[in-house]
Design a protein around this motif. Sequence first.
Motif, PDB file in Angstrom:
ATOM      1  N   PRO A 208       0.815  -1.225   0.000  1.00 61.49           N
ATOM      2  CA  PRO A 208       0.000   0.000   0.000  1.00 61.49           C
ATOM      3  C   PRO A 208       0.846   1.273   0.000  1.00 61.49           C
ATOM      4  O   PRO A 208       0.413   2.310  -0.475  1.00 61.49           O
TER       5      PRO A 208
ATOM      6  N   ASN B 291       2.207   1.407  -3.745  1.00 56.60           N
ATOM      7  CA  ASN B 291       1.156   1.400  -4.748  1.00 56.60           C
ATOM      8  C   ASN B 291       0.737   2.834  -5.072  1.00 56.60           C
ATOM      9  O   ASN B 291       0.689   3.687  -4.200  1.00 56.60           O
TER      10      ASN B 291
ATOM     11  N   THR C  48      -4.973   2.233  -5.440  1.00 54.50           N
ATOM     12  CA  THR C  48      -5.570   1.889  -4.149  1.00 54.50           C
ATOM     13  C   THR C  48      -6.976   2.474  -4.050  1.00 54.50           C
ATOM     14  O   THR C  48      -7.922   1.798  -3.617  1.00 54.50           O
TER      15      THR C  48
ATOM     16  N   PHE D 202      -4.787   2.541   4.661  1.00 51.90           N
ATOM     17  CA  PHE D 202      -3.450   2.981   4.230  1.00 51.90           C
ATOM     18  C   PHE D 202      -2.604   3.500   5.383  1.00 51.90           C
ATOM     19  O   PHE D 202      -1.406   3.718   5.234  1.00 51.90           O
TER      20      PHE D 202
END
Lengths: 267, 357
Positions: free
Chosen positions: A106, A109, A114, A140
Motif C-alpha cells: 500500500p 502502490n 488503491t 493505508f
Amino acid sequence: MKKKLLDLVSRFYFIIIMFFLYAPILVMIVLSFNNSRSRVVWGGFTLQWYKTLFSNRQIREAFFFTIGLALLSAVIALLIGTAAAFGIHAMRRRGYAIMMGVTNIPLLNADIVTGIALMLWFIRFLPLGSGSVLIAHVTFNIPYVILALLPKIEQMNMAIYEASRDLGATAVRGFFTMILPQLTGGLLSGFFMAVTMSMDDFMITYFTRGAGVNTLSTMIYGEIRKGIKPEMYALSTVIFAAVFLILICVNFWPSNRKAEKRREGII
Amino acid sequence: MENIIELKNVTKRFEDDGSAAVKDFNLSVKRGEFVTFLGPSGCGKTTTLRMIAGFDTPTSGSILLDGRDITALPPNKRPINTVFQRYALFPHLNIYDNIAFGLKLKKIKEDEIRKKVTEVLEIVDLAGFEKRSTSTLSGGQQQRVAIARAIVNEPEVLLLDEPLGALDLKLRQVMQRELMRIKKEVNITFIYVTHDQGEALTMSDRIVVMNKGIIQQTGDPVSIYDEPQNAFVADFIGESNIIDGIMVRDRLVKIQGVDVPCVDTGFAENEAVDVVIRPEDLDIVEEGAGFIDGLVTEVIYEGAYYDIRVMAGDYEWHIQSNMSATPGKKAGLAILPDNIQIMHKPRSSDEEIIEKD
C-alpha cells in the motif's frame, strides 16, 4: 580559487533546490494574506480570506471532518498496526519477509490504484460515505504504524519484561510497565505519521467518499474547478501549517527524546 | 535433606525444527544446595533454567517444587527468582525501587519494604545506594543490585544465569567469593548456570555437566574433576590428554603399545577404552625412566609451571610440570597409577552418552 568556485556552485545548487521546493508554498502563503484577487499585485495585508473561509459552513464542516477522520483513523490504525507489528515480530524469517512485502504494497502502490480498488470493493459491500472513507484511511495508515513500530519492537529489551514477570508481575502488568514505555516513541511517531498521511490524502478519499462527504483536500479540488479563489490559498495554508506543526511535534516531542535516551541507557 | 526441585523426564523441543534443546532431563536438587549446570553454549543449560523459572514450558516431563507440580505455573506464581545474564535492571527505576519491585507487588507495607531493602543492600555491600540510578553503577555493582532484587523476595530457589559472564576476570573472582558468602547468609537453594568450569568447581556443591541437551555427569567438583566419566567431561573440565588404550586386564592398561599399571577394575579383558591423564599428573623424567619416551617439541613458561608438549608416536602429550625440559631433546614421561583414569568408549556418537553411575 578552485575551492571557492566549488563553494559557490554548491551554494547556488542549494538555493535552487530550496527555491523550487519552498518558493511556491511561500508564494501561496503570501497570497493568502493579499488584499487583492490578483495573483501578481500586492494589495496590502488582510485576513479577510481566512474570515470568509471560516464563515463558510461547508468548509468548516470539511475542516472538522478532516481532523476527526485523521485522529480516528490514526487511533484505529495504531491499535491494529501495533498488534500486527507484534505478530510480524514473532514470525520466522519466511513469514516475516512475506508480511513485510504485503505491508509495503500500500505504501508503494499508486494512490489512484488503491483508491479505485477500494472504491470497487466498497460499492459491492457498503454505501460510500464517511464510513467508507474512514475504513480506507485506516487501511493505508496501518503500514505506517507497522513501519514506525517494528524497529522499536526489534531493539526492545525483553529481559526487563521477564525480570518483572519473575518478580511477580502478571503478563498484562509486565506489558504495560516494561514493554509499552519502551515503545512510546515508536507509537507516537506512528500515530503522527498516520495523522499526517490521512490529512494529506486526496486521491483515495476522492474515490471512496460518497456524495456530500468532503475533506479539505477534496473540497479544495471541487472549489478550484469552479475557479481559483483566494480563500483556497488560505485553506491550503491552514493545511500546510497543521502538517508542519505535527512534523515539529514528532521530531521534538519530549518523551520521544527521553525514550531514546532511556534505550541508550539500556544498551 | 528433602528435595526442593525435581525435574522428571523433562524434554524441550524447539518449535521451528523439532530438535531437542533438553532431552529427558532428570535431576533432584536438595534444599540449600548449590547446584551448577555446566556446559558449552547451546548445551541446554539455560533452557533448563528457564523452564525452572517458568519462561519456557517443557514439551514433556514435569517440574516439581516441594513435591508440587509447577510445570504449568507462570513465572509470577513461582516462589523462584532469577538473576539474569545482563542483570536486566529496570532502567526507569532507582536502586530502591528496583529492589522493592517484587515486594510492592506482594502488597507488603511500605515501612517493612524499606527495612527489607536496607537489609538486603547491606548483604550485597551496597548500603546507602537507594537513591542512585542504575546507570551510575559499575558492572559489579549492577550485579549486586540484581542479586539483591532477587533475594529480597526470599525465594525458595534462586536461579543465576551466567551472572558473572559480563565481568572481567578479577571482579569475577571477587564476585564468586561474594556469592558464596551471600549464599551462606541467606541460605537459599542456588541453581547456577555457567560455561566456566573454574567457576563451577569453585562454588558448587554439585555440578551437572551437560552437552547437547543431555546430562553427561553429575557429581561434586572433586569427583567431576578427578573421575570424569566420559571423554566429553574430561575434555571440558580442565585440560586432558585423552588417548586410546586397551584394558589388558584389571589394573593394567596398554597405552601406545606399552603396558602401564593403573588402579581401574571392572573392564572386559582387552576392551578398547579411553585413557584420561591430566597434564599436571605427568612428570618429565630422563629418557627411558618413564613409561614412554618422546621428543620435546615445545616448552612455555607459564609462571606457576612449564607447559610442555612431547611427541611420542603419533600422539602429542600435554604436560604441566614445575620441571623444565629442553625442546628437541628426548625425554621420558612418568605417571602414578592413581592418576590414570580409564573410561568406556562411548557406544556411538557423543550425543548418546548418558549418565553412568
